[in-house]
Design a protein around this motif. Structure first.
Motif, PDB file in Angstrom:
ATOM      1  N   ILE A 124       0.853  -1.191   0.000  1.00 54.68           N
ATOM      2  CA  ILE A 124       0.000   0.000   0.000  1.00 54.68           C
ATOM      3  C   ILE A 124       0.888   1.240   0.000  1.00 54.68           C
ATOM      4  N   LYS A 125       0.534   2.219  -0.815  1.00 59.48           N
ATOM      5  CA  LYS A 125       1.272   3.476  -0.862  1.00 59.48           C
ATOM      6  C   LYS A 125       0.533   4.528  -0.043  1.00 59.48           C
ATOM      7  N   ALA A 137       8.142  21.585   4.504  1.00 57.16           N
ATOM      8  CA  ALA A 137       8.978  21.013   5.567  1.00 57.16           C
ATOM      9  C   ALA A 137       8.166  20.089   6.469  1.00 57.16           C
ATOM     10  N   ASP A 138       6.943  20.528   6.857  1.00 57.73           N
ATOM     11  CA  ASP A 138       6.084  19.677   7.682  1.00 57.73           C
ATOM     12  C   ASP A 138       5.653  18.425   6.922  1.00 57.73           C
ATOM     13  N   GLU A 139       5.409  18.587   5.632  1.00 55.93           N
ATOM     14  CA  GLU A 139       5.021  17.441   4.814  1.00 55.93           C
ATOM     15  C   GLU A 139       6.139  16.410   4.768  1.00 55.93           C
ATOM     16  N   ASN A 140       7.350  16.876   4.558  1.00 64.16           N
ATOM     17  CA  ASN A 140       8.496  15.963   4.502  1.00 64.16           C
ATOM     18  C   ASN A 140       8.718  15.277   5.846  1.00 64.16           C
ATOM     19  N   THR A 141       8.520  16.018   6.928  1.00 63.86           N
ATOM     20  CA  THR A 141       8.678  15.423   8.261  1.00 63.86           C
ATOM     21  C   THR A 141       7.686  14.299   8.486  1.00 63.86           C
ATOM     22  N   LEU A 142       6.427  14.550   8.136  1.00 67.01           N
ATOM     23  CA  LEU A 142       5.394  13.529   8.324  1.00 67.01           C
ATOM     24  C   LEU A 142       5.663  12.313   7.442  1.00 67.01           C
ATOM     25  N   ASN A 143       6.046  12.549   6.190  1.00 64.38           N
ATOM     26  CA  ASN A 143       6.344  11.427   5.293  1.00 64.38           C
ATOM     27  C   ASN A 143       7.500  10.598   5.813  1.00 64.38           C
ATOM     28  N   ASP A 144       8.523  11.240   6.338  1.00 67.11           N
ATOM     29  CA  ASP A 144       9.662  10.509   6.892  1.00 67.11           C
ATOM     30  C   ASP A 144       9.252   9.670   8.097  1.00 67.11           C
ATOM     31  N   LEU A 145       8.402  10.236   8.967  1.00 67.47           N
ATOM     32  CA  LEU A 145       7.937   9.489  10.141  1.00 67.47           C
ATOM     33  C   LEU A 145       7.141   8.251   9.724  1.00 67.47           C
ATOM     34  N   ILE A 146       6.262   8.411   8.740  1.00 70.23           N
ATOM     35  CA  ILE A 146       5.448   7.284   8.287  1.00 70.23           C
ATOM     36  C   ILE A 146       6.316   6.223   7.626  1.00 70.23           C
ATOM     37  N   ASN A 147       7.272   6.638   6.809  1.00 73.73           N
ATOM     38  CA  ASN A 147       8.152   5.677   6.135  1.00 73.73           C
ATOM     39  C   ASN A 147       8.993   4.902   7.138  1.00 73.73           C
ATOM     40  N   ASN A 153       8.223  -1.723  11.247  1.00 74.12           N
ATOM     41  CA  ASN A 153       7.165  -2.682  11.602  1.00 74.12           C
ATOM     42  C   ASN A 153       6.825  -3.638  10.470  1.00 74.12           C
ATOM     43  N   ASP A 154       7.625  -3.631   9.396  1.00 75.23           N
ATOM     44  CA  ASP A 154       7.377  -4.509   8.257  1.00 75.23           C
ATOM     45  C   ASP A 154       5.905  -4.411   7.847  1.00 75.23           C
ATOM     46  N   GLU A 155       5.499  -3.176   7.596  1.00 76.60           N
ATOM     47  CA  GLU A 155       4.087  -2.862   7.346  1.00 76.60           C
ATOM     48  C   GLU A 155       3.497  -3.673   6.204  1.00 76.60           C
ATOM     49  N   SER A 156       4.300  -3.927   5.156  1.00 78.25           N
ATOM     50  CA  SER A 156       3.789  -4.664   4.002  1.00 78.25           C
ATOM     51  C   SER A 156       3.344  -6.066   4.390  1.00 78.25           C
ATOM     52  N   TYR A 157       4.150  -6.764   5.192  1.00 76.68           N
ATOM     53  CA  TYR A 157       3.765  -8.106   5.645  1.00 76.68           C
ATOM     54  C   TYR A 157       2.611  -8.031   6.640  1.00 76.68           C
ATOM     55  N   HIS A 158       2.622  -7.000   7.473  1.00 78.84           N
ATOM     56  CA  HIS A 158       1.527  -6.820   8.437  1.00 78.84           C
ATOM     57  C   HIS A 158       0.175  -6.758   7.725  1.00 78.84           C
ATOM     58  N   GLU A 159       0.110  -6.036   6.605  1.00 77.60           N
ATOM     59  CA  GLU A 159      -1.158  -5.927   5.875  1.00 77.60           C
ATOM     60  C   GLU A 159      -1.596  -7.289   5.350  1.00 77.60           C
ATOM     61  N   LYS A 160      -0.647  -8.125   4.960  1.00 74.76           N
ATOM     62  CA  LYS A 160      -1.000  -9.454   4.450  1.00 74.76           C
ATOM     63  C   LYS A 160      -1.599 -10.321   5.545  1.00 74.76           C
ATOM     64  N   ILE A 161      -1.036 -10.246   6.756  1.00 72.14           N
ATOM     65  CA  ILE A 161      -1.596 -11.011   7.878  1.00 72.14           C
ATOM     66  C   ILE A 161      -2.997 -10.509   8.209  1.00 72.14           C
TER      67      ILE A 161
END
Length: 566
Positions: A124-125, A137-147, A153-161
């Motif tokens: 998921i993107k 600057a705030d946008e980049n900060t939030l994107n970095d935190l989410i990434n 947390n290996d989010e991609s595998y988490h979504e599959k489970i």
């Protein structure tokens, strides 16, 4: 799912544990409360919200209901997913001398694998909405935190489970918590057998509290752990010997998520799995295949019917001492019927003489030998099985890859129509899944704001989850489409790079960065780069023309008036 940690719950999914006494296709499977969503008045919850003892007593009542009424349904569905179908426990009422095979189909596992891979096979993107008024600057900060959060947390595998749990049991849970001695947020899927959320009775159905309880069997002793999550606190209780034991508080921790950190996802409004309503059809296939196997085995072990006499040595009766038995005259007593071994490759037969009276010379009966069997209607059986298979694929919107018409050389339009029903279902399920994702992001936003990492938790509302179905791809068709777009001259480079991402496997941002780095290296390595590059002060003067104002003899051609024509 650790079934071995709770075998009692596992066998509770069977009407009569450890016995073949399940009456298949005999009516309703689950009680009306087996899929009930837990609710209670908010005003009653607020009275006990901060009291660990009373909150624990209330949670225990819900745990008892969950364990006795809901867990059997959840584990029944899980049994079908791992191939432990009810056919294994079917009361077939067959005698011990007859074949009684139990063949479980793998439809549940197949459908879940196809559905989960189609929905979550591609990551998921999380795309930021550029129309927002937040600074770059705030946008980049939030994107970095989410990434960083997704990466840790290996989010991609988490979504599959999560997708697998949704497909099997119709619901899935995820828990957010902070790693010990850090400020890092962790994300974990929680088995629906071990968790539930209690909502208020309003139209909004806000989460009042969540319960996570599980069993650890150590040294043949059960330890039941219970944790209760409210919108402000985490109540951890001491382990008990049973799921309904009296809860004693062990620890009380505050969290900064701003809401209950246990989130429930649902597969549909009915909270049903992808194939749950086709359990009867799956059982029908299991019974049909099992009975066919039984017929084949009974045919191989059919009873041998013999008319006439068997030309084999007479077999005497043997006593306990191993010696032949004799009559009063000392004659050996032979068996009236010779022993017949049907596994022998040859049996010698001879005509039999049958007399109907003393003066009857008798009638000679020619010997025959044949097996008593019943006709196997294999064509009708195959037609029935195929019809059931087709019904399952159709009703669950799962493509039948074994279909002769489901060929690899089918056009994109033809493939789209075969997946059309699945796409309609996927669109609804993605909407429901997005609700859970946005709740996850809001919890993160609340925590990051409390931590001072972002200025406002509402910034996460500008994040849009984008799903990409994991479909069979044809690189040639993709490139042909992209070439046509390029030839129009009206499509941006960014759009082109996004279109070819399935072929290259490189995102638009990564591709742009590679292009920039490549151009930079070309400039650095080009020996003629600075030779033919004119500096502004050498080629142009301040007024922007190409003349040298210090030389009055040089004339700007732009200042020469054209000679008027005659």
């Amino acid at each position: 799912m650790a079934i071995e940690d709770n075998p009692i719950a596992y066998y509770s999914s069977l009407p009569y544990p450890n016995q073949r006494t399940v009456h298949m296709l005999s009516g309703r499977r689950f009680s009306l409360d087996s899929n009930k969503q837990y609710k209670m008045p908010a005003e009653l919850f607020n009275v006990i919200k901060d009291d660990p003892v009373k909150l624990g007593e209330m949670a225990t009542k819900f745990i008892e209901s969950h364990q006795s009424l809901q867990v059997p349904r959840l584990l029944t569905l899980y049994r079908y997913y791992i191939g432990d179908n009810d056919i294994h426990y079917w009361d077939s009422e067959k005698s011990e001398s007859r074949a009684d095979n139990r063949i479980a189909s793998g439809f549940a596992h197949f459908i879940t694998s196809i559905k989960t891979g189609y929905r979550f096979g591609n990551p998921i993107k999380f795309q930021y909405n550029d129309d927002s008024e937040i600074s770059e600057a705030d946008e980049n900060t939030l994107n970095d935190l989410i990434n960083k959060f997704n990466s840790k947390n290996d989010e991609s595998y988490h979504e599959k489970i999560m997708g697998k749990n949704l497909s099997i049991m119709g619901r899935a849970y995820e828990l957010m918590y902070v790693r010990e001695n850090t400020n890092d947020v962790s994300l974990r899927p929680v088995d629906p057998v071990n968790a539930f959320v209690v909502y208020d009775s309003s139209m909004e159905q806000h989460s009042l509290f969540g319960v996570y309880y599980y069993n650890v069997n150590f040294n043949e002793q059960d330890y039941w752990y219970t944790v209760i999550y409210t919108d402000t606190n985490i109540f951890i209780y001491k382990p008990t010997s049973s799921f309904d034991g009296q809860l004693t508080l062990s620890d009380n921790q505050e969290h900064n998520f701003g809401s209950v950190p246990l989130t429930e996802y649902i597969n549909n409004d009915e909270r049903m799995g992808d194939w749950e309503y086709k359990l009867d059809t799956i059982d029908s296939i299991d019974k049909s295949k099992s009975e066919m196997a039984n017929s084949q085995e009974d045919f191989s072990n059919a009873m041998l019917m013999i008319t006439g006499d068997i030309d084999v040595p007479k077999t005497p009766w043997v006593g306990a001492d191993g010696q032949p038995l004799t009559d009063k005259d000392g004659n050996i007593i032979y068996r009236k019927t010779p022993e017949i071994n049907t596994r022998q490759s040859k049996i010698w037969l001879k005509p039999a003489l049958v007399k109907n009276g003393i003066n009857d010379n008798g009638q000679v009966i020619q010997p025959t030998a044949s097996y008593l069997t019943k006709e196997l209607n294999t064509d009708g059986w195959k037609l029935y099985i195929d019809a059931l298979n087709m019904e399952i694929h159709k009703d669950t919107n799962t493509p039948d890859t074994s279909d002769a018409n489901f060929a690899s050389n089918a056009s994109g339009v033809a493939m789209s129509y075969k997946l059309w029903g699945n796409d309609q279902e996927r669109a609804n399920q993605e909407s429901l899944y997005t609700r859970g994702l946005m709740r996850r992001l809001r919890l993160l936003g609340n925590y990051w704001q409390a931590l001072g990492s972002i200025q406002n938790a509402d910034m996460v509302e500008n994040i849009n989850p984008i799903y990409t179905p994991n479909m069979p791809k044809n690189d040639a068709d993709i490139m042909q489409t992209v070439t046509a777009l390029v030839n129009t001259g009206k499509v941006s480079d960014q759009t082109i790079r996004e279109q070819i991402e399935p072929v290259t496997g490189v995102s638009n941002d990564a591709e742009q960065q590679r292009i920039d780095e490549q151009n930079e290296k070309i400039k650095e390595n080009d020996p003629f780069n600075n030779v033919f590059t004119r500096k502004p002060d050498e080629s142009q003067d301040d007024d922007g023309d190409n003349t040298d104002d210090s030389n009055p003899d040089e004339v700007d051609n732009n200042e020469i008036d054209e000679k008027p024509s005659d």
